[in-house]
Design a protein around this motif. Structure first.
Motif, PDB file in Angstrom:
ATOM      1  N   GLN A 261       0.824  -1.287  -0.071  1.00  0.00           N
ATOM      2  CA  GLN A 261      -0.164  -0.088   0.123  1.00  0.00           C
ATOM      3  C   GLN A 261       1.019   1.264  -0.059  1.00  0.00           C
ATOM      4  O   GLN A 261       0.670   2.170  -0.612  1.00  0.00           O
ATOM      5  CB  GLN A 261      -0.881   0.090   1.169  1.00  0.00           C
ATOM      6  CG  GLN A 261      -2.106   1.350   1.096  1.00  0.00           C
ATOM      7  CD  GLN A 261      -2.811   1.287   2.490  1.00  0.00           C
ATOM      8  OE1 GLN A 261      -2.117   1.715   3.614  1.00  0.00           O
ATOM      9  NE2 GLN A 261      -3.892   0.877   2.513  1.00  0.00           N
ATOM     10  N   ALA A 262       1.843   1.314   0.824  1.00  0.00           N
ATOM     11  CA  ALA A 262       2.563   2.524   0.871  1.00  0.00           C
ATOM     12  C   ALA A 262       3.400   2.650  -0.302  1.00  0.00           C
ATOM     13  O   ALA A 262       3.410   3.982  -1.030  1.00  0.00           O
ATOM     14  CB  ALA A 262       3.799   2.463   2.077  1.00  0.00           C
ATOM     15  N   ARG A 263       3.795   1.870  -1.183  1.00  0.00           N
ATOM     16  CA  ARG A 263       4.645   2.032  -2.421  1.00  0.00           C
ATOM     17  C   ARG A 263       3.503   2.370  -3.397  1.00  0.00           C
ATOM     18  O   ARG A 263       3.618   3.304  -4.224  1.00  0.00           O
ATOM     19  CB  ARG A 263       5.123   0.571  -2.822  1.00  0.00           C
ATOM     20  CG  ARG A 263       5.902   0.759  -4.175  1.00  0.00           C
ATOM     21  CD  ARG A 263       6.555  -0.406  -4.574  1.00  0.00           C
ATOM     22  NE  ARG A 263       7.242  -0.537  -5.865  1.00  0.00           N
ATOM     23  CZ  ARG A 263       6.276  -1.053  -6.961  1.00  0.00           C
ATOM     24  NH1 ARG A 263       5.025  -1.486  -6.765  1.00  0.00           N
ATOM     25  NH2 ARG A 263       6.669  -0.980  -8.074  1.00  0.00           N
ATOM     26  N   PHE A 264       2.347   1.760  -3.219  1.00  0.00           N
ATOM     27  CA  PHE A 264       1.385   2.197  -4.522  1.00  0.00           C
ATOM     28  C   PHE A 264       1.034   3.462  -4.111  1.00  0.00           C
ATOM     29  O   PHE A 264       0.764   4.475  -5.165  1.00  0.00           O
ATOM     30  CB  PHE A 264       0.149   1.457  -4.041  1.00  0.00           C
ATOM     31  CG  PHE A 264      -1.098   1.595  -5.054  1.00  0.00           C
ATOM     32  CD1 PHE A 264      -1.052   1.422  -6.331  1.00  0.00           C
ATOM     33  CD2 PHE A 264      -2.181   2.238  -4.180  1.00  0.00           C
ATOM     34  CE1 PHE A 264      -2.181   1.862  -7.003  1.00  0.00           C
ATOM     35  CE2 PHE A 264      -3.294   2.629  -4.945  1.00  0.00           C
ATOM     36  CZ  PHE A 264      -3.250   2.313  -6.404  1.00  0.00           C
ATOM     37  N   LEU A 265       0.639   4.104  -2.927  1.00  0.00           N
ATOM     38  CA  LEU A 265       0.331   5.279  -2.683  1.00  0.00           C
ATOM     39  C   LEU A 265       1.562   6.533  -3.166  1.00  0.00           C
ATOM     40  O   LEU A 265       1.014   7.360  -3.409  1.00  0.00           O
ATOM     41  CB  LEU A 265      -0.084   5.735  -1.368  1.00  0.00           C
ATOM     42  CG  LEU A 265      -1.337   4.902  -0.780  1.00  0.00           C
ATOM     43  CD1 LEU A 265      -1.441   5.171   1.015  1.00  0.00           C
ATOM     44  CD2 LEU A 265      -2.580   5.395  -1.323  1.00  0.00           C
ATOM     45  N   LYS A 266       2.633   6.084  -2.954  1.00  0.00           N
ATOM     46  CA  LYS A 266       3.758   6.959  -3.341  1.00  0.00           C
ATOM     47  C   LYS A 266       3.811   6.976  -5.053  1.00  0.00           C
ATOM     48  O   LYS A 266       3.871   8.054  -5.498  1.00  0.00           O
ATOM     49  CB  LYS A 266       5.016   6.340  -2.910  1.00  0.00           C
ATOM     50  CG  LYS A 266       6.073   7.203  -3.137  1.00  0.00           C
ATOM     51  CD  LYS A 266       7.406   6.763  -2.549  1.00  0.00           C
ATOM     52  CE  LYS A 266       8.722   7.520  -2.556  1.00  0.00           C
ATOM     53  NZ  LYS A 266       9.145   7.872  -3.913  1.00  0.00           N
ATOM     54  N   ILE A 267       3.416   5.986  -5.530  1.00  0.00           N
ATOM     55  CA  ILE A 267       3.355   5.743  -7.051  1.00  0.00           C
ATOM     56  C   ILE A 267       2.390   6.863  -7.680  1.00  0.00           C
ATOM     57  O   ILE A 267       2.383   7.573  -8.460  1.00  0.00           O
ATOM     58  CB  ILE A 267       3.239   4.560  -7.545  1.00  0.00           C
ATOM     59  CG1 ILE A 267       4.518   3.737  -7.413  1.00  0.00           C
ATOM     60  CG2 ILE A 267       3.076   4.308  -9.187  1.00  0.00           C
ATOM     61  CD1 ILE A 267       4.300   2.191  -7.799  1.00  0.00           C
ATOM     62  N   VAL A 268       1.187   6.712  -6.942  1.00  0.00           N
ATOM     63  CA  VAL A 268      -0.116   7.442  -7.300  1.00  0.00           C
ATOM     64  C   VAL A 268       0.377   8.981  -7.111  1.00  0.00           C
ATOM     65  O   VAL A 268      -0.206   9.697  -7.843  1.00  0.00           O
ATOM     66  CB  VAL A 268      -1.243   6.951  -6.588  1.00  0.00           C
ATOM     67  CG1 VAL A 268      -2.496   7.986  -6.914  1.00  0.00           C
ATOM     68  CG2 VAL A 268      -1.725   5.694  -7.022  1.00  0.00           C
ATOM     69  N   GLU A 269       0.940   9.171  -5.997  1.00  0.00           N
ATOM     70  CA  GLU A 269       1.093  10.404  -5.973  1.00  0.00           C
ATOM     71  C   GLU A 269       2.118  11.310  -6.696  1.00  0.00           C
ATOM     72  O   GLU A 269       1.899  12.544  -7.182  1.00  0.00           O
ATOM     73  CB  GLU A 269       1.798  10.672  -4.314  1.00  0.00           C
ATOM     74  CG  GLU A 269       1.870  12.211  -3.914  1.00  0.00           C
ATOM     75  CD  GLU A 269       2.660  12.122  -2.479  1.00  0.00           C
ATOM     76  OE1 GLU A 269       2.942  13.410  -1.905  1.00  0.00           O
ATOM     77  OE2 GLU A 269       2.933  11.249  -1.900  1.00  0.00           O
ATOM     78  N   GLU A 270       2.965  10.519  -7.272  1.00  0.00           N
ATOM     79  CA  GLU A 270       4.176  11.225  -8.308  1.00  0.00           C
ATOM     80  C   GLU A 270       3.526  11.023  -9.702  1.00  0.00           C
ATOM     81  O   GLU A 270       4.240  11.353 -10.430  1.00  0.00           O
ATOM     82  CB  GLU A 270       5.274  10.141  -7.801  1.00  0.00           C
ATOM     83  CG  GLU A 270       5.880  10.523  -6.588  1.00  0.00           C
ATOM     84  CD  GLU A 270       7.228   9.458  -6.270  1.00  0.00           C
ATOM     85  OE1 GLU A 270       7.471   8.490  -7.130  1.00  0.00           O
ATOM     86  OE2 GLU A 270       7.970   9.803  -5.414  1.00  0.00           O
ATOM     87  N   SER A 271       2.352  10.314  -9.961  1.00  0.00           N
ATOM     88  CA  SER A 271       1.991   9.984 -11.360  1.00  0.00           C
ATOM     89  C   SER A 271       1.095  11.161 -11.716  1.00  0.00           C
ATOM     90  O   SER A 271       0.305  11.694 -11.107  1.00  0.00           O
ATOM     91  CB  SER A 271       1.001   8.641 -11.173  1.00  0.00           C
ATOM     92  OG  SER A 271       0.432   8.511 -12.563  1.00  0.00           O
ATOM     93  N   PRO A 272       1.493  11.542 -13.007  1.00  0.00           N
ATOM     94  CA  PRO A 272       0.539  12.605 -13.631  1.00  0.00           C
ATOM     95  C   PRO A 272      -0.601  11.978 -14.127  1.00  0.00           C
ATOM     96  O   PRO A 272      -1.760  12.818 -14.594  1.00  0.00           O
ATOM     97  CB  PRO A 272       1.318  13.071 -14.816  1.00  0.00           C
ATOM     98  CG  PRO A 272       2.172  11.968 -15.192  1.00  0.00           C
ATOM     99  CD  PRO A 272       2.486  11.231 -13.939  1.00  0.00           C
ATOM    100  N   GLU A 273      -1.059  10.619 -14.075  1.00  0.00           N
ATOM    101  CA  GLU A 273      -2.232   9.824 -14.595  1.00  0.00           C
ATOM    102  C   GLU A 273      -2.853   9.379 -13.541  1.00  0.00           C
ATOM    103  O   GLU A 273      -2.402   9.248 -12.556  1.00  0.00           O
ATOM    104  CB  GLU A 273      -1.729   9.329 -15.735  1.00  0.00           C
ATOM    105  CG  GLU A 273      -0.916   8.000 -15.598  1.00  0.00           C
ATOM    106  CD  GLU A 273      -0.350   7.349 -16.534  1.00  0.00           C
ATOM    107  OE1 GLU A 273      -0.280   5.791 -16.226  1.00  0.00           O
ATOM    108  OE2 GLU A 273      -0.226   7.618 -17.607  1.00  0.00           O
ATOM    109  N   CYS A 274      -4.280   9.229 -13.872  1.00  0.00           N
ATOM    110  CA  CYS A 274      -5.015   8.541 -12.912  1.00  0.00           C
ATOM    111  C   CYS A 274      -4.845   6.895 -13.113  1.00  0.00           C
ATOM    112  O   CYS A 274      -4.842   6.581 -14.294  1.00  0.00           O
ATOM    113  CB  CYS A 274      -6.482   8.674 -13.195  1.00  0.00           C
ATOM    114  SG  CYS A 274      -7.855   8.193 -12.033  1.00  0.00           S
TER     115      CYS A 274
END
Length: 279
Positions: free
Chosen positions: A45-58
Protein backbone atom coordinates in the motif's frame (compact mmCIF):
# COMPACT_ATOMS: atom_id res chain seq x y z
CA UNK A 1 -14.62 -28.13 3.58
CA UNK A 2 -17.13 -28.97 0.88
CA UNK A 3 -17.52 -25.33 -0.12
CA UNK A 4 -15.34 -22.43 -1.22
CA UNK A 5 -15.85 -18.68 -1.29
CA UNK A 6 -14.10 -16.66 -3.99
CA UNK A 7 -13.91 -12.92 -3.27
CA UNK A 8 -12.59 -10.50 -5.86
CA UNK A 9 -9.70 -8.47 -4.50
CA UNK A 10 -11.76 -5.34 -3.89
CA UNK A 11 -12.96 -7.21 -0.82
CA UNK A 12 -10.49 -7.36 2.07
CA UNK A 13 -9.93 -10.67 3.88
CA UNK A 14 -9.13 -10.62 7.59
CA UNK A 15 -6.22 -12.72 8.86
CA UNK A 16 -8.72 -15.22 10.28
CA UNK A 17 -10.42 -15.52 6.90
CA UNK A 18 -7.09 -16.12 5.17
CA UNK A 19 -6.17 -18.83 7.65
CA UNK A 20 -9.52 -20.65 7.42
CA UNK A 21 -8.86 -22.35 4.08
CA UNK A 22 -12.35 -21.38 2.93
CA UNK A 23 -11.53 -18.26 0.96
CA UNK A 24 -9.76 -17.55 -2.31
CA UNK A 25 -9.03 -14.16 -3.85
CA UNK A 26 -9.59 -13.38 -7.53
CA UNK A 27 -7.18 -10.51 -8.16
CA UNK A 28 -7.95 -7.36 -10.06
CA UNK A 29 -5.00 -5.50 -11.57
CA UNK A 30 -3.93 -1.86 -11.60
CA UNK A 31 -1.92 0.15 -14.13
CA UNK A 32 -0.47 3.53 -13.18
CA UNK A 33 2.45 5.52 -14.56
CA UNK A 34 4.08 2.52 -16.23
CA UNK A 35 3.62 0.24 -13.22
CA UNK A 36 1.52 -2.93 -13.45
CA UNK A 37 0.30 -4.00 -10.02
CA UNK A 38 -1.50 -7.25 -9.20
CA UNK A 39 -3.88 -6.85 -6.27
CA UNK A 40 -2.79 -9.93 -4.32
CA UNK A 41 -0.70 -10.72 -1.24
CA UNK A 42 2.25 -8.85 -2.80
CA UNK A 43 0.38 -5.51 -2.80
CA UNK A 44 2.36 -2.81 -0.98
CA UNK A 45 0.00 0.00 0.00
CA UNK A 46 2.72 2.52 0.95
CA UNK A 47 4.57 1.99 -2.34
CA UNK A 48 1.32 2.18 -4.30
CA UNK A 49 0.27 5.47 -2.70
CA UNK A 50 3.70 6.93 -3.47
CA UNK A 51 3.43 5.88 -7.13
CA UNK A 52 -0.05 7.43 -7.37
CA UNK A 53 1.13 10.65 -5.70
CA UNK A 54 3.98 11.01 -8.19
CA UNK A 55 1.92 10.01 -11.23
CA UNK A 56 0.51 12.63 -13.63
CA UNK A 57 -2.15 10.14 -14.69
CA UNK A 58 -5.04 8.43 -12.94
CA UNK A 59 -4.66 4.71 -12.08
CA UNK A 60 -6.79 2.27 -14.07
CA UNK A 61 -8.02 -1.14 -12.99
CA UNK A 62 -8.95 -4.34 -14.81
CA UNK A 63 -11.12 -7.13 -13.47
CA UNK A 64 -10.31 -10.86 -13.27
CA UNK A 65 -10.87 -12.70 -16.55
CA UNK A 66 -13.64 -15.28 -17.01
CA UNK A 67 -10.84 -17.87 -17.31
CA UNK A 68 -9.54 -16.85 -13.85
CA UNK A 69 -12.97 -17.42 -12.34
CA UNK A 70 -13.38 -20.66 -14.28
CA UNK A 71 -10.10 -21.84 -12.76
CA UNK A 72 -11.54 -21.13 -9.32
CA UNK A 73 -14.59 -23.25 -10.08
CA UNK A 74 -12.36 -26.22 -10.95
CA UNK A 75 -11.95 -27.38 -7.39
CA UNK A 76 -12.95 -30.32 -5.23
CA UNK A 77 -15.49 -28.26 -3.29
CA UNK A 78 -19.04 -29.19 -4.18
CA UNK A 79 -20.37 -25.67 -3.66
CA UNK A 80 -18.69 -22.47 -4.83
CA UNK A 81 -19.81 -18.97 -3.90
CA UNK A 82 -18.39 -15.83 -5.50
CA UNK A 83 -18.59 -12.28 -4.13
CA UNK A 84 -17.78 -9.42 -6.49
CA UNK A 85 -17.78 -5.66 -6.18
CA UNK A 86 -20.88 -3.89 -7.46
CA UNK A 87 -21.77 -4.75 -11.05
CA UNK A 88 -22.52 -1.03 -11.49
CA UNK A 89 -18.85 -0.23 -10.83
CA UNK A 90 -16.89 -3.09 -12.39
CA UNK A 91 -17.00 -5.92 -14.91
CA UNK A 92 -15.96 -8.42 -12.22
CA UNK A 93 -19.51 -9.73 -11.71
CA UNK A 94 -20.11 -10.28 -15.43
CA UNK A 95 -16.72 -11.92 -15.75
CA UNK A 96 -17.58 -14.35 -12.94
CA UNK A 97 -20.92 -15.17 -14.58
CA UNK A 98 -19.27 -15.79 -17.95
CA UNK A 99 -16.68 -17.99 -16.22
CA UNK A 100 -19.52 -20.03 -14.71
CA UNK A 101 -21.15 -20.48 -18.11
CA UNK A 102 -17.84 -21.60 -19.61
CA UNK A 103 -17.30 -24.03 -16.74
CA UNK A 104 -20.75 -25.61 -17.12
CA UNK A 105 -20.28 -25.88 -20.87
CA UNK A 106 -17.02 -27.78 -20.42
CA UNK A 107 -17.54 -29.72 -17.18
CA UNK A 108 -21.29 -29.87 -16.58
CA UNK A 109 -23.51 -28.56 -13.80
CA UNK A 110 -22.16 -27.54 -10.40
CA UNK A 111 -23.50 -25.51 -7.49
CA UNK A 112 -21.98 -22.10 -8.24
CA UNK A 113 -23.56 -18.80 -7.28
CA UNK A 114 -22.21 -15.32 -7.98
CA UNK A 115 -23.25 -12.57 -5.56
CA UNK A 116 -23.30 -9.00 -6.84
CA UNK A 117 -22.35 -7.26 -3.58
CA UNK A 118 -23.85 -3.94 -4.74
CA UNK A 119 -21.04 -2.64 -2.55
CA UNK A 120 -17.24 -2.91 -2.39
CA UNK A 121 -14.36 -3.34 0.04
CA UNK A 122 -15.60 -4.45 3.49
CA UNK A 123 -19.10 -4.82 2.06
CA UNK A 124 -17.75 -7.86 0.25
CA UNK A 125 -15.98 -9.00 3.40
CA UNK A 126 -19.23 -9.05 5.37
CA UNK A 127 -21.05 -10.93 2.60
CA UNK A 128 -18.30 -13.56 2.52
CA UNK A 129 -18.56 -13.95 6.30
CA UNK A 130 -22.34 -14.29 5.99
CA UNK A 131 -21.87 -17.19 3.58
CA UNK A 132 -19.53 -18.89 6.06
CA UNK A 133 -22.06 -18.33 8.86
CA UNK A 134 -24.87 -19.88 6.82
CA UNK A 135 -22.75 -22.86 5.82
CA UNK A 136 -21.79 -23.31 9.47
CA UNK A 137 -25.48 -23.64 10.32
CA UNK A 138 -25.77 -26.55 7.90
CA UNK A 139 -27.96 -24.73 5.39
CA UNK A 140 -28.44 -26.16 1.90
CA UNK A 141 -26.89 -24.40 -1.10
CA UNK A 142 -30.25 -22.86 -2.00
CA UNK A 143 -30.81 -21.68 1.58
CA UNK A 144 -27.35 -20.08 1.75
CA UNK A 145 -28.01 -18.21 -1.50
CA UNK A 146 -31.44 -17.00 -0.35
CA UNK A 147 -30.22 -15.91 3.09
CA UNK A 148 -27.16 -14.13 1.70
CA UNK A 149 -29.08 -12.31 -1.03
CA UNK A 150 -31.49 -11.07 1.64
CA UNK A 151 -28.50 -9.89 3.69
CA UNK A 152 -27.11 -7.97 0.70
CA UNK A 153 -30.46 -6.25 0.19
CA UNK A 154 -30.31 -4.89 3.76
CA UNK A 155 -26.66 -3.85 3.72
CA UNK A 156 -25.68 -0.16 3.82
CA UNK A 157 -22.42 1.34 2.50
CA UNK A 158 -20.98 4.76 3.39
CA UNK A 159 -17.69 6.51 2.71
CA UNK A 160 -15.77 9.74 3.09
CA UNK A 161 -12.69 10.32 0.94
CA UNK A 162 -10.07 13.05 0.78
CA UNK A 163 -10.62 13.17 -2.98
CA UNK A 164 -13.12 11.77 -5.48
CA UNK A 165 -10.81 12.30 -8.46
CA UNK A 166 -10.06 8.64 -9.17
CA UNK A 167 -13.75 7.75 -9.00
CA UNK A 168 -14.63 10.70 -11.22
CA UNK A 169 -11.92 10.13 -13.84
CA UNK A 170 -12.79 6.44 -14.07
CA UNK A 171 -16.47 7.22 -14.67
CA UNK A 172 -17.76 5.89 -11.34
CA UNK A 173 -19.71 9.04 -10.43
CA UNK A 174 -22.12 8.93 -13.37
CA UNK A 175 -25.30 10.86 -12.70
CA UNK A 176 -23.93 12.86 -9.79
CA UNK A 177 -23.63 16.60 -9.82
CA UNK A 178 -20.07 17.82 -10.18
CA UNK A 179 -18.48 18.42 -6.79
CA UNK A 180 -16.29 21.50 -7.22
CA UNK A 181 -15.98 22.94 -3.72
CA UNK A 182 -12.46 21.63 -3.02
CA UNK A 183 -11.13 25.17 -2.47
CA UNK A 184 -13.46 25.41 0.54
CA UNK A 185 -12.34 21.98 1.83
CA UNK A 186 -15.87 20.62 1.37
CA UNK A 187 -15.90 16.84 1.77
CA UNK A 188 -18.90 14.91 0.44
CA UNK A 189 -20.47 12.13 2.49
CA UNK A 190 -21.08 9.31 0.04
CA UNK A 191 -23.04 6.09 0.00
CA UNK A 192 -24.37 3.38 -2.28
CA UNK A 193 -27.90 2.92 -3.59
CA UNK A 194 -29.62 -0.45 -3.23
CA UNK A 195 -28.68 -1.07 -6.87
CA UNK A 196 -24.99 -0.53 -6.07
CA UNK A 197 -24.48 2.90 -7.61
CA UNK A 198 -22.63 5.68 -5.80
CA UNK A 199 -24.75 8.48 -4.37
CA UNK A 200 -24.11 11.59 -2.28
CA UNK A 201 -25.71 11.72 1.17
CA UNK A 202 -24.45 15.11 2.31
CA UNK A 203 -21.33 17.20 2.76
CA UNK A 204 -19.37 19.04 5.42
CA UNK A 205 -16.39 21.32 5.68
CA UNK A 206 -13.36 19.19 6.45
CA UNK A 207 -12.94 15.45 6.86
CA UNK A 208 -13.59 15.41 10.61
CA UNK A 209 -17.03 17.00 10.21
CA UNK A 210 -17.79 14.81 7.20
CA UNK A 211 -17.00 11.67 9.21
CA UNK A 212 -19.26 12.95 11.99
CA UNK A 213 -22.07 13.58 9.50
CA UNK A 214 -21.55 10.11 8.00
CA UNK A 215 -21.81 8.61 11.49
CA UNK A 216 -25.10 10.44 12.05
CA UNK A 217 -26.46 8.96 8.82
CA UNK A 218 -25.47 5.49 9.99
CA UNK A 219 -27.01 5.94 13.44
CA UNK A 220 -30.27 7.13 11.85
CA UNK A 221 -30.50 4.48 9.16
CA UNK A 222 -29.22 1.25 10.70
CA UNK A 223 -31.84 -0.93 12.38
CA UNK A 224 -31.27 -3.96 14.63
CA UNK A 225 -27.60 -3.07 15.11
CA UNK A 226 -27.16 -5.74 17.79
CA UNK A 227 -27.59 -8.36 15.06
CA UNK A 228 -25.09 -6.75 12.69
CA UNK A 229 -21.34 -6.39 12.30
CA UNK A 230 -19.88 -2.93 11.83
CA UNK A 231 -17.07 -3.08 9.27
CA UNK A 232 -14.63 -0.25 8.56
CA UNK A 233 -11.83 -0.15 6.02
CA UNK A 234 -9.29 2.63 5.84
CA UNK A 235 -6.54 3.70 3.47
CA UNK A 236 -3.50 4.63 5.56
CA UNK A 237 -5.52 6.26 8.36
CA UNK A 238 -6.04 3.83 11.21
CA UNK A 239 -6.69 6.62 13.73
CA UNK A 240 -9.61 7.91 11.65
CA UNK A 241 -11.05 4.42 11.45
CA UNK A 242 -10.76 3.99 15.22
CA UNK A 243 -12.42 7.39 15.74
CA UNK A 244 -15.37 6.42 13.51
CA UNK A 245 -15.68 3.09 15.33
CA UNK A 246 -15.80 4.95 18.66
CA UNK A 247 -18.40 7.45 17.36
CA UNK A 248 -20.67 4.57 16.40
CA UNK A 249 -20.09 1.93 19.07
CA UNK A 250 -20.42 4.47 21.88
CA UNK A 251 -23.99 5.19 20.78
CA UNK A 252 -25.12 1.92 19.21
CA UNK A 253 -24.47 -1.68 20.22
CA UNK A 254 -23.28 -3.88 17.34
CA UNK A 255 -22.81 -7.63 17.37
CA UNK A 256 -19.19 -7.10 16.36
CA UNK A 257 -16.92 -4.45 14.87
CA UNK A 258 -13.92 -4.98 12.59
CA UNK A 259 -11.34 -2.65 11.05
CA UNK A 260 -9.21 -3.62 8.04
CA UNK A 261 -6.67 -1.94 5.77
CA UNK A 262 -7.83 -1.36 2.20
CA UNK A 263 -6.35 -3.75 -0.34
CA UNK A 264 -5.22 -2.62 -3.80
CA UNK A 265 -8.44 -1.74 -5.60
CA UNK A 266 -10.01 -0.21 -2.51
CA UNK A 267 -6.82 1.81 -1.95
CA UNK A 268 -6.97 3.00 -5.55
CA UNK A 269 -10.49 4.38 -5.18
CA UNK A 270 -10.46 5.38 -1.50
CA UNK A 271 -7.09 7.16 -1.93
CA UNK A 272 -4.86 8.17 0.95
CA UNK A 273 -7.02 8.98 3.97
CA UNK A 274 -10.25 7.38 2.77
CA UNK A 275 -12.74 5.68 5.10
CA UNK A 276 -15.37 3.12 4.08
CA UNK A 277 -18.06 1.86 6.46
CA UNK A 278 -20.49 -0.99 5.83
CA UNK A 279 -23.21 -2.25 8.15
Amino acid sequence: MDYKVIVDSCGELTEEMKASGIYETASLEIDVNGHHIVDDETFDQARFLKIVEESPECPKSSCPSPERYMEGYRCEAGRVYVVTLSAELSGSYNSAVLGKNLYIEEYGEKDIHIFNSRSASVGETLIALKIQECEGKGMSFEEVVKETEAYIAEQNTYFVLETLETLRKNGRLTGLKAIVATALNIKPVMGATKEGMICQLGQARGVKKALSKMSEHILEEVKDASEKTLAISHCNCRERAEAVKEMLTSRMKFRDAIIVDTAGISSMYAADGGIIVVV
